[in-house]
Scaffold this active site. Structure first.
Site, PDB file in Angstrom:
ATOM      1  N   CYS B  18      50.643 -74.625  59.416  1.00  0.00           N
ATOM      2  CA  CYS B  18      50.876 -75.038  60.792  1.00  0.00           C
ATOM      3  C   CYS B  18      50.286 -76.406  61.056  1.00  0.00           C
ATOM      4  O   CYS B  18      49.138 -76.632  60.695  1.00  0.00           O
ATOM      5  CB  CYS B  18      50.244 -74.010  61.733  1.00  0.00           C
ATOM      6  SG  CYS B  18      50.238 -74.468  63.459  1.00  0.00           S
ATOM      7  N   PRO B  19      50.951 -77.341  61.695  1.00  0.00           N
ATOM      8  CA  PRO B  19      52.296 -77.212  62.272  1.00  0.00           C
ATOM      9  C   PRO B  19      53.387 -77.771  61.364  1.00  0.00           C
ATOM     10  O   PRO B  19      54.484 -78.009  61.808  1.00  0.00           O
ATOM     11  CB  PRO B  19      52.190 -78.084  63.521  1.00  0.00           C
ATOM     12  CG  PRO B  19      51.329 -79.230  63.070  1.00  0.00           C
ATOM     13  CD  PRO B  19      50.363 -78.660  62.052  1.00  0.00           C
TER      14      PRO B  19
END
Lengths: 160, 80
Positions: B18-19
């Site tokens: 993430c991200p």
């Protein structure tokens, strides 16, 4: 809503802590990827996140601050578990092992994704950090009025 | 599943956290024509929530999101 009916995010980054900066840039990059117009307003301790590794300060105190809280984003320490730099090293190792992007890479990705970054003029004056100490891509300094207008127009507002 | 879908671009998101899976899909969506499909393979379980959310926010479509062993396979269609 921002330009072209896009959703927008306005964020104050006051912290210079490594962990909080991770949060700030992950959210900013995520928002930019989701097509949002992103404004990051860096103030006080947050200014170092957009600074190059250069010396700053004009007066005695300004130079002292530039020495003791100098360098760039890679010098940020976690808000807990700091241990005079050991924490930064340890988290760096742990994040590297889990393949998390480095903080400076996340910051540079944010520039690349078109995140709008601004230094707070007043903090820059107080801390004696000039605009040319910032990385390329940081826009000309602004004040709280500009931020509040962005925040009014934004769909999401955050303070980190 | 959607074996009959024509894939225009394969995206390897393995190992990314993430991200980044979402960011990479976002950066690559304009590399396929409108109506085109990206097949993305991730290993981050969080992508199962993030990529559909990204699609909803940007007005694109996730044709399928499936767990295949330790991998998560997405078919993402560019709608605009």
């Amino acid at each position: 809503m921002g330009d072209e009916g896009k959703k927008s995010l306005a964020m104050v980054v006051m912290s210079g802590d490594m962990d909080k900066l991770f949060g700030a840039f992950i959210i900013a990059n995520g928002a930019a990827a989701m097509g949002m117009d992103v404004t990051m307003f860096f103030t006080f301790w947050g200014l170092r996140a957009i600074k190059k590794d250069v010396r700053t300060g004009k007066t005695f105190f300004g130079k002292m601050l530039g020495t003791m809280y100098g360098g760039d984003i890679t010098k940020s320490n976690p808000s807990k578990f700091s241990f005079g730099g050991m924490g930064r090293w340890m988290f760096g190792k742990m994040m590297g092992k889990h393949n998390v992007q480095k903080l400076n890479e996340m910051r540079d990705l944010a520039v690349q994704l078109g995140v709008n970054m601004y230094g707070c003029q007043m903090s820059m004056d107080v801390m004696e950090i000039p605009q040319d100490a910032f990385i390329d891509g940081v826009k000309e300094p602004v004040g709280v009025g500009f931020f509040l207008l962005k925040a009014q127009e934004a769909d999401v507002q955050l303070f980190i | 599943m959607s074996d009959d879908v024509k894939v225009d671009l394969e995206l390897d998101l393995k190992g990314l956290l993430c991200p980044l899976p979402m960011v990479k899909v976002s950066q690559n969506i304009t590399n396929v024509p409108v109506g085109g499909v990206i097949r993305a393979v991730a290993t981050d379980p969080g992508a199962m929530a993030d990529i559909p959310a990204w699609a909803q926010s940007t007005g694109n479509e996730v044709l399928s999101a499936e767990k295949e062993g330790a991998e998560f396979v997405f078919l993402v269609k560019r709608l605009k």
